[in-house]
Write a protein that holds these residues in place. Structure first.
Motif, PDB file in Angstrom:
ATOM      1  N   GLY A   1     -15.874  12.371 -20.558  1.00  0.00           N
ATOM      2  CA  GLY A   1     -15.180  11.147 -20.195  1.00  0.00           C
ATOM      3  C   GLY A   1     -14.804  11.097 -18.725  1.00  0.00           C
ATOM      4  O   GLY A   1     -14.744  10.020 -18.124  1.00  0.00           O
ATOM      5  N   VAL A   2     -14.550  12.245 -18.104  1.00  0.00           N
ATOM      6  CA  VAL A   2     -14.210  12.273 -16.686  1.00  0.00           C
ATOM      7  C   VAL A   2     -15.411  11.831 -15.850  1.00  0.00           C
ATOM      8  O   VAL A   2     -15.265  11.106 -14.852  1.00  0.00           O
ATOM      9  N   TYR A   3     -16.597  12.241 -16.255  1.00  0.00           N
ATOM     10  CA  TYR A   3     -17.806  11.830 -15.545  1.00  0.00           C
ATOM     11  C   TYR A   3     -18.093  10.349 -15.779  1.00  0.00           C
ATOM     12  O   TYR A   3     -18.566   9.650 -14.877  1.00  0.00           O
ATOM     13  N   ALA A   4     -17.824   9.876 -16.990  1.00  0.00           N
ATOM     14  CA  ALA A   4     -17.998   8.450 -17.270  1.00  0.00           C
ATOM     15  C   ALA A   4     -17.061   7.619 -16.404  1.00  0.00           C
ATOM     16  O   ALA A   4     -17.443   6.552 -15.892  1.00  0.00           O
ATOM     17  N   GLU A   5     -15.838   8.102 -16.222  1.00  0.00           N
ATOM     18  CA  GLU A   5     -14.886   7.395 -15.363  1.00  0.00           C
ATOM     19  C   GLU A   5     -15.360   7.410 -13.909  1.00  0.00           C
ATOM     20  O   GLU A   5     -15.274   6.391 -13.207  1.00  0.00           O
ATOM     21  N   ALA A   6     -15.867   8.550 -13.452  1.00  0.00           N
ATOM     22  CA  ALA A   6     -16.383   8.629 -12.082  1.00  0.00           C
ATOM     23  C   ALA A   6     -17.586   7.707 -11.904  1.00  0.00           C
ATOM     24  O   ALA A   6     -17.740   7.054 -10.854  1.00  0.00           O
ATOM     25  N   LEU A   7     -18.451   7.639 -12.937  1.00  0.00           N
ATOM     26  CA  LEU A   7     -19.608   6.741 -12.875  1.00  0.00           C
ATOM     27  C   LEU A   7     -19.162   5.294 -12.742  1.00  0.00           C
ATOM     28  O   LEU A   7     -19.740   4.523 -11.969  1.00  0.00           O
ATOM     29  N   GLN A   8     -18.118   4.921 -13.472  1.00  0.00           N
ATOM     30  CA  GLN A   8     -17.611   3.557 -13.393  1.00  0.00           C
ATOM     31  C   GLN A   8     -17.046   3.261 -11.998  1.00  0.00           C
ATOM     32  O   GLN A   8     -17.223   2.158 -11.467  1.00  0.00           O
ATOM     33  N   GLN A   9     -16.401   4.251 -11.396  1.00  0.00           N
ATOM     34  CA  GLN A   9     -15.870   4.062 -10.049  1.00  0.00           C
ATOM     35  C   GLN A   9     -17.006   3.843  -9.044  1.00  0.00           C
ATOM     36  O   GLN A   9     -16.893   3.002  -8.138  1.00  0.00           O
ATOM     37  N   VAL A  10     -18.074   4.606  -9.190  1.00  0.00           N
ATOM     38  CA  VAL A  10     -19.228   4.435  -8.300  1.00  0.00           C
ATOM     39  C   VAL A  10     -19.833   3.045  -8.488  1.00  0.00           C
ATOM     40  O   VAL A  10     -20.167   2.352  -7.512  1.00  0.00           O
ATOM     41  N   GLN A  11     -19.957   2.630  -9.751  1.00  0.00           N
ATOM     42  CA  GLN A  11     -20.535   1.315 -10.009  1.00  0.00           C
ATOM     43  C   GLN A  11     -19.659   0.201  -9.436  1.00  0.00           C
ATOM     44  O   GLN A  11     -20.157  -0.788  -8.897  1.00  0.00           O
ATOM     45  N   THR A  12     -18.351   0.354  -9.545  1.00  0.00           N
ATOM     46  CA  THR A  12     -17.434  -0.639  -8.980  1.00  0.00           C
ATOM     47  C   THR A  12     -17.590  -0.712  -7.468  1.00  0.00           C
ATOM     48  O   THR A  12     -17.604  -1.803  -6.881  1.00  0.00           O
ATOM     49  N   PHE A  13     -17.694   0.447  -6.825  1.00  0.00           N
ATOM     50  CA  PHE A  13     -17.907   0.468  -5.371  1.00  0.00           C
ATOM     51  C   PHE A  13     -19.191  -0.265  -5.016  1.00  0.00           C
ATOM     52  O   PHE A  13     -19.215  -1.078  -4.073  1.00  0.00           O
ATOM     53  N   ILE A  14     -20.264  -0.002  -5.749  1.00  0.00           N
ATOM     54  CA  ILE A  14     -21.556  -0.632  -5.457  1.00  0.00           C
ATOM     55  C   ILE A  14     -21.481  -2.140  -5.670  1.00  0.00           C
ATOM     56  O   ILE A  14     -21.992  -2.929  -4.856  1.00  0.00           O
ATOM     57  N   ASP A  15     -20.832  -2.574  -6.763  1.00  0.00           N
ATOM     58  CA  ASP A  15     -20.720  -4.011  -7.040  1.00  0.00           C
ATOM     59  C   ASP A  15     -19.909  -4.718  -5.949  1.00  0.00           C
ATOM     60  O   ASP A  15     -20.273  -5.819  -5.512  1.00  0.00           O
ATOM     61  N   GLU A  16     -18.812  -4.101  -5.527  1.00  0.00           N
ATOM     62  CA  GLU A  16     -17.994  -4.717  -4.481  1.00  0.00           C
ATOM     63  C   GLU A  16     -18.754  -4.782  -3.161  1.00  0.00           C
ATOM     64  O   GLU A  16     -18.672  -5.782  -2.431  1.00  0.00           O
ATOM     65  N   GLU A  17     -19.474  -3.721  -2.845  1.00  0.00           N
ATOM     66  CA  GLU A  17     -20.261  -3.730  -1.611  1.00  0.00           C
ATOM     67  C   GLU A  17     -21.339  -4.802  -1.671  1.00  0.00           C
ATOM     68  O   GLU A  17     -21.581  -5.518  -0.694  1.00  0.00           O
ATOM     69  N   ARG A  18     -21.978  -4.941  -2.834  1.00  0.00           N
ATOM     70  CA  ARG A  18     -23.013  -5.965  -2.986  1.00  0.00           C
ATOM     71  C   ARG A  18     -22.428  -7.358  -2.788  1.00  0.00           C
ATOM     72  O   ARG A  18     -23.016  -8.211  -2.127  1.00  0.00           O
ATOM     73  N   GLN A  19     -21.238  -7.598  -3.356  1.00  0.00           N
ATOM     74  CA  GLN A  19     -20.611  -8.902  -3.208  1.00  0.00           C
ATOM     75  C   GLN A  19     -20.258  -9.179  -1.747  1.00  0.00           C
ATOM     76  O   GLN A  19     -20.421 -10.304  -1.259  1.00  0.00           O
ATOM     77  N   GLN A  20     -19.793  -8.158  -1.051  1.00  0.00           N
ATOM     78  CA  GLN A  20     -19.486  -8.326   0.368  1.00  0.00           C
ATOM     79  C   GLN A  20     -20.740  -8.666   1.161  1.00  0.00           C
ATOM     80  O   GLN A  20     -20.708  -9.508   2.069  1.00  0.00           O
ATOM     81  N   GLN A  21     -21.861  -8.012   0.817  1.00  0.00           N
ATOM     82  CA  GLN A  21     -23.104  -8.298   1.521  1.00  0.00           C
ATOM     83  C   GLN A  21     -23.564  -9.726   1.263  1.00  0.00           C
ATOM     84  O   GLN A  21     -24.038 -10.408   2.171  1.00  0.00           O
ATOM     85  N   VAL A  22     -23.423 -10.178   0.018  1.00  0.00           N
ATOM     86  CA  VAL A  22     -23.825 -11.545  -0.307  1.00  0.00           C
ATOM     87  C   VAL A  22     -22.970 -12.544   0.464  1.00  0.00           C
ATOM     88  O   VAL A  22     -23.468 -13.516   1.040  1.00  0.00           O
ATOM     89  N   GLU A  23     -21.650 -12.303   0.473  1.00  0.00           N
ATOM     90  CA  GLU A  23     -20.760 -13.226   1.184  1.00  0.00           C
ATOM     91  C   GLU A  23     -21.037 -13.240   2.679  1.00  0.00           C
ATOM     92  O   GLU A  23     -20.903 -14.278   3.331  1.00  0.00           O
ATOM     93  N   SER A  24     -21.425 -12.086   3.228  1.00  0.00           N
ATOM     94  CA  SER A  24     -21.694 -12.027   4.667  1.00  0.00           C
ATOM     95  C   SER A  24     -23.003 -12.705   5.037  1.00  0.00           C
ATOM     96  O   SER A  24     -23.261 -12.952   6.219  1.00  0.00           O
TER      97      SER A  24
ATOM     98  N   LEU B   1     -24.073 -15.675   3.522  1.00  0.00           N
ATOM     99  CA  LEU B   1     -24.117 -17.041   3.007  1.00  0.00           C
ATOM    100  C   LEU B   1     -24.822 -17.978   3.989  1.00  0.00           C
ATOM    101  O   LEU B   1     -25.495 -18.932   3.578  1.00  0.00           O
ATOM    102  N   SER B   2     -24.662 -17.722   5.279  1.00  0.00           N
ATOM    103  CA  SER B   2     -25.360 -18.551   6.263  1.00  0.00           C
ATOM    104  C   SER B   2     -26.866 -18.418   6.115  1.00  0.00           C
ATOM    105  O   SER B   2     -27.618 -19.379   6.341  1.00  0.00           O
ATOM    106  N   VAL B   3     -27.319 -17.208   5.733  1.00  0.00           N
ATOM    107  CA  VAL B   3     -28.747 -17.002   5.509  1.00  0.00           C
ATOM    108  C   VAL B   3     -29.209 -17.832   4.326  1.00  0.00           C
ATOM    109  O   VAL B   3     -30.282 -18.451   4.345  1.00  0.00           O
ATOM    110  N   LEU B   4     -28.393 -17.881   3.267  1.00  0.00           N
ATOM    111  CA  LEU B   4     -28.750 -18.682   2.102  1.00  0.00           C
ATOM    112  C   LEU B   4     -28.807 -20.161   2.462  1.00  0.00           C
ATOM    113  O   LEU B   4     -29.678 -20.897   1.993  1.00  0.00           O
ATOM    114  N   ASP B   5     -27.866 -20.618   3.289  1.00  0.00           N
ATOM    115  CA  ASP B   5     -27.897 -22.009   3.728  1.00  0.00           C
ATOM    116  C   ASP B   5     -29.178 -22.291   4.513  1.00  0.00           C
ATOM    117  O   ASP B   5     -29.812 -23.338   4.333  1.00  0.00           O
TER     118      ASP B   5
END
Length: 684
Positions: free
Chosen positions: A384-407, A409-413
């Protein structure tokens, strides 16, 4: 990385060959346009090639200079990447970041053409490329993973040719025809160059590795083995999953090798050590598990795809994973165990980051270090400790991905605007063709300009400002005004009126060229052509041509329609009905029926990994975002730019040509396991 003296001489020699190679290629292209059959291209009508030849032949010197500059740029960029200078601007010079960031249907078509050239070179020049790569590897033993040590691979030449062709003021059909002729011609020119370069390296004392052809592999393991790393690269994922499920079998195989006894009194075979007999019913499972885990981690740390900055973190995980395996048999039974999933996620994400984006790599390392420290210090014995660490890594990756998408937006426009422009191009082309049909004595250069760059200007302004805007109306009317200005006025009053209006007319032409960032050399050629024509038409009979005012510098925005109540002369009354043209608000999808490729595209979800071929290079990409209407997509990869925005049409075009496909490469743990299976002889 220290620069090998021979590698530096190798790159300088390549640079010295750029100009003669470019000149020879242009000469060969002209001959291919005269006789496409002799050039090895079938199915092309000579009349089409003759039309292309008429436009290209006067530009031979200019085209050679363009190709020479792009080749020099590409070689220097490849050199920088091979030397590990990923953070330097020069390391990106093998790519155009804007083109890699905005992938619409037009860019996808360019990527398809580049890929065709690369594939043709790989087939016809396989051994030349392989020998040269082997020699170059001897100069760069610390080559970054995935980089080309030759600095002159087929993608460098293919991208340079593509940029050269699309820089010319040609119609899109002529550019496509030119690229089709370019592939066999370029490969034919490239063969002797590669051979000469390889001979020079061998004369300098370098030796290439010896290769042998494997005609009929005996096992699936042999067929899927990467001979350079010893890891399984092409075995299907489900097969590797089954192998991982058979880890107890690996333990028995390892036990058999470790406990093989030598009969009393019998000497060991040469090269073998006498091993103490161990009862089969007492296999020392715990010790064997430790040995197996140690071997797996050795393979993991030797993986060339593992980011060097993370090797220490992954190595520190070995001790807690071994401790966990003492209490949890699942560690040695399934790759789905949280401990392995954590390692796969850390290594996989680090490998997907752009090589030149050092800040993102450093940020991820700063996140991983304390996480590994917590796992190491506590020596947790619960998955379970490794599962928790895996979730933390995934959260970091998801947040970083969202930041990249938001940065981006002008490209999408910008991508949305380009899609709108693409839809307007056929309408603008039909309008310009109708206007040209009524004109007389228009030079080929002006016709090419109006049929190519100028319709891009019209589509861009209408997509940005709207069809009813003064800017759009002024630029649409410019076509009729420009064509009329190229006809000789009948009276002195008309000549005086034309002379008065020319500065504003030429100013609008300049503004349009600046709007699409037309290369300066093309602007200069067109303006010189117009100036000569206007001088000739404004001259009085039997008089020296009066001076024509120099065109003014372009203003920040297109000139609106004249507000003064001046009566328009007859040549200004054109048939362009601006108000009847469609606005930009159009449906994003107008294909009749449903393309089967849509099923694959609709199944894409954020986080899914796939393979994309961009600019002749395969990249592992991950979908970061998809628009609600399924018209736009954002991928992340480790190529230049890092973020790649694509239209649905562009992605469909890549998919149709086999340049966008599912990710089938094994995970880091699967690669380590595959190599260990080979080593133990258990994969046969």
């Amino acid at each position: 990385m220290p620069v090998h003296p021979q590698f530096d001489r190798h790159v300088r020699y390549l640079e010295s060959q750029v100009l003669p190679f470019s000149t020879a290629w242009v000469d060969a292209m002209v001959e291919a346009m005269r006789d496409p059959g002799q050039a090895g291209v079938v199915g092309l009508e000579r009349r089409h090639c003759a039309g292309l030849l008429a436009v290209v032949e006067p530009l031979r010197m200019h085209v050679g200079e363009c190709l020479s500059g792009h080749l020099m740029h590409g070689i220097q960029g490849a050199e920088a990447r091979a030397l590990g200078r990923g953070s330097a601007a020069s390391a990106l010079s093998g790519f155009d970041i804007d083109e890699l960031t905005l992938v619409d249907e037009a860019q996808a078509e360019k990527d398809v053409e580049i890929s065709r050239i690369v594939q043709l070179a790989d087939v016809r020049l396989e051994w030349e490329l392989r020998e040269l790569q082997g020699l170059a590897m001897a100069m760069l033993p610390e080559l970054p993973w995935g980089e080309d040590p030759t600095a002159c691979g087929a993608p460098v030449f293919a991208r340079a040719v593509s940029r050269t062709v699309y820089e010319q003021t040609l119609q899109s059909e002529q550019q496509a025809l030119w690229m089709r002729l370019a592939a066999p011609t370029l490969v034919r020119q490239l063969g002797p160059l590669l051979t000469t370069v390889a001979d020079r390296l061998k004369a300098a004392g370098l030796q290439a590795p010896r290769y042998r052809a494997i005609l009929a592999p005996n096992t699936a393991t042999d067929a899927g083995t990467d001979t350079t790393t010893g890891a399984v690269a092409t075995i299907p994922t489900e097969h590797l999953q089954a192998l991982m499920q058979g880890l107890p079998l690996l333990r028995r195989a390892l036990a058999g090798m470790s406990t093989r006894a030598v009969a009393p009194g019998q000497p060991p075979a040469p090269g073998e050590q006498a091993l103490e007999r161990q009862p089969v019913h007492q296999p020392a499972t715990a010790d064997l598990g430790h040995v197996l885990l140690g071997r797996l981690f050795e393979r993991l740390l030797a993986d060339p795809q593992l980011a060097p900055t993370l090797r220490g973190s992954i190595a520190r995980l070995e001790a807690p994973v071994r401790e966990l395996a003492r209490h949890d048999d699942a560690v040695l039974n399934s790759e789905q165990h949280p401990a392995w999933a954590l390692i796969n996620r850390i290594v996989g994400h680090a490998g997907s980051l752009p090589a030149q984006d050092a800040e993102r790599g450093a940020a991820f390392q700063r996140f991983v270090e304390p996480l590994v420290t917590r796992l190491t210090e506590g020596r947790p014995a619960q998955p379970g400790v490794y599962a928790e660490a895996l979730q933390q890594v995934q959260t970091f990756i998801d947040e970083e991905r969202q930041q990249q998408v938001e940065s981006t937006l002008s490209v999408l426009d910008a991508l949305g605007q380009r899609e709108a422009e693409r839809r307007l191009l056929p309408l603008m082309r039909d309008q310009v063709e109708a206007q040209l049909a009524k004109a007389q004595e228009v030079s080929p250069l002006v016709q090419t300009f109006l049929r190519g760059p100028w319709i891009e200007v019209l589509a861009k302004v209408m997509a940005t400002e709207g069809a009813e805007s003064p800017e759009a109306q002024a630029l649409v009317g410019t076509v009729d005004e420009l064509l009329a200005s190229l006809q000789r006025p009948a009276t002195a009053a008309e000549r005086a009126d034309l002379r008065r209006r020319l500065p504003k007319l030429i100013g609008r032409v300049q503004q349009g060229m600046a709007l699409i960032d037309l290369p300066q050399q093309h602007r200069t050629r067109l303006l010189a052509e117009l100036m000569q024509s206007h001088r000739r038409h404004l001259a009085e009979t039997n008089e020296t041509p009066p001076p024509v005012p120099e065109p003014p510098a372009p203003a920040p925005a297109p000139e609106p329609v004249d507000a003064e109540p001046v009566a328009r002369p007859a040549w200004q009354g054109h048939d362009t009905h601006v108000g009847a043209l469609p606005t930009v608000a159009m449906a994003l999808e107008d294909d009749a029926g449903r393309d089967p490729l849509d099923d694959w595209i609709d199944a894409l979800r954020p986080g899914l990994r796939c393979k994309l071929n961009l600019q002749g290079v395969w990249a592992t990409a991950q979908l970061a975002w998809a628009s609600d209407n399924g018209a736009f997509f954002m991928f992340t990869s480790n190529l230049a730019g890092g973020m790649h925005s694509m239209t649905r049409r562009g992605l469909r075009r890549l998919r149709r040509e086999g340049l966008a496909t599912e990710l089938t490469e094994p995970s880091p743990v699967q690669r380590a396991l595959g190599g260990l299976l080979q080593e133990l002889g258990a994969g046969a």
